[in-house]
Design a protein around this motif. Structure first.
Motif, PDB file in Angstrom:
ATOM      1  N   UNK A  31       0.827  -1.196   0.000  1.00  0.00           N
ATOM      2  CA  UNK A  31       0.000   0.000   0.000  1.00  0.00           C
ATOM      3  C   UNK A  31       0.858   1.240   0.000  1.00  0.00           C
ATOM      4  N   UNK A  32       0.253   2.356  -0.382  1.00  0.00           N
ATOM      5  CA  UNK A  32       0.975   3.616  -0.328  1.00  0.00           C
ATOM      6  C   UNK A  32       1.349   3.941   1.116  1.00  0.00           C
ATOM      7  N   UNK A  33       2.392   4.715   1.299  1.00  0.00           N
ATOM      8  CA  UNK A  33       2.823   5.101   2.634  1.00  0.00           C
ATOM      9  C   UNK A  33       1.690   5.796   3.394  1.00  0.00           C
ATOM     10  N   UNK A  34       1.576   5.453   4.680  1.00  0.00           N
ATOM     11  CA  UNK A  34       0.564   6.037   5.569  1.00  0.00           C
ATOM     12  C   UNK A  34      -0.864   5.693   5.175  1.00  0.00           C
ATOM     13  N   UNK A  35      -1.071   4.537   4.564  1.00  0.00           N
ATOM     14  CA  UNK A  35      -2.422   4.134   4.181  1.00  0.00           C
ATOM     15  C   UNK A  35      -3.073   3.282   5.273  1.00  0.00           C
ATOM     16  N   UNK A  77       5.391  -5.359   3.064  1.00  0.00           N
ATOM     17  CA  UNK A  77       6.215  -4.776   2.010  1.00  0.00           C
ATOM     18  C   UNK A  77       6.427  -3.276   2.246  1.00  0.00           C
ATOM     19  N   UNK A  78       7.520  -2.720   1.737  1.00  0.00           N
ATOM     20  CA  UNK A  78       7.722  -1.264   1.851  1.00  0.00           C
ATOM     21  C   UNK A  78       6.573  -0.501   1.203  1.00  0.00           C
ATOM     22  N   UNK A  79       6.186   0.601   1.825  1.00  0.00           N
ATOM     23  CA  UNK A  79       5.157   1.443   1.240  1.00  0.00           C
ATOM     24  C   UNK A  79       5.664   2.109  -0.027  1.00  0.00           C
ATOM     25  N   UNK A  80       4.756   2.421  -0.917  1.00  0.00           N
ATOM     26  CA  UNK A  80       5.157   3.051  -2.179  1.00  0.00           C
ATOM     27  C   UNK A  80       4.483   4.417  -2.320  1.00  0.00           C
TER      28      UNK A  80
END
Length: 209
Positions: A31-35, A77-80
């Motif tokens: 997921x996107x960062x801070x989601x 996973x790392x946020x994107x």
């Protein structure tokens, strides 16, 4: 159904060669960062801080593995989509995630976490399109539902469904605060895990210590 509460942190992998042996199915979370990814994972396993949450986007910089009930890996996973890290760092994350998704034979599902409060973002659409292209199973989860009324939840979910070409049965509306959608999420992930055939430890692979 898998008891997601029986969980322990296993390892952090910064390269594909550091992944644990594929003796259990993987369920990955993207997921996107801070989601709300960390909050979702903590609610899923009924822990308050197994997965560290942070107000600083881009905190997760590796593939973080958790072992559930000696039968399943959860992979954070790392946020994107976070622009305030260096281009080199973003490329490193992207390369690691791409190699992981395209080569991990026991990847049962990628949970795609999307903020229900906002319109569909291009990066989320691109991720879903990419997973479809690879024929990789995925499950969209619309988070932060508690921030909206029920009517607004349905309205926003319908807009996201249309943007991703989904039906209501294809995704889950979720709140880490209230537990909305938690039972459905656990049930769906248990089903994905059962769909993967793996070689049990001691039958061809050496399990990680």
């Amino acid at each position: 159904m898998i008891d997601f509460r029986k969980v322990q942190f296993l390892l952090s992998a910064h390269a594909i060669g550091q992944l644990p042996a594929p003796v259990y199915p993987d369920i990955a979370f993207a997921g996107r960062s801070n989601v709300g990814k960390s909050s979702l994972l903590n609610r899923l396993v009924d822990r308050s801080n197994l997965v560290k949450t942070s107000s600083k986007p881009g905190k997760t910089q590796s593939l973080n593995y958790f072992l559930v009930e000696e039968s399943l890996y959860l992979v954070d996973l790392p946020g994107y989509g976070y622009a305030q890290v260096s281009q080199q760092t973003r490329q490193s994350w992207q390369g690691l995630i791409t190699e992981y998704v395209t080569t991990r034979s026991t990847l049962a599902c990628v949970v795609v976490i999307i903020d229900l409060r906002h319109e569909l973002k291009q990066l989320d659409r691109e991720l879903v399109d990419w997973l479809r292209y690879l024929d990789t199973p995925y499950l969209p989860v619309y988070t932060k539902a508690d921030k909206l009324s029920r009517n607004q939840q349905m309205k926003n979910a319908a807009a996201l469904d249309a943007g991703l070409t989904l039906t209501a049965d294809d995704r889950i509306i979720f709140s880490s605060s209230t537990g909305q959608g938690l039972d459905s999420l656990r049930s769906r992930l248990s089903g994905f895990a059962r769909s993967i055939s793996v070689t049990p430890p001691g039958e061809g692979f050496i399990a990680p210590i």
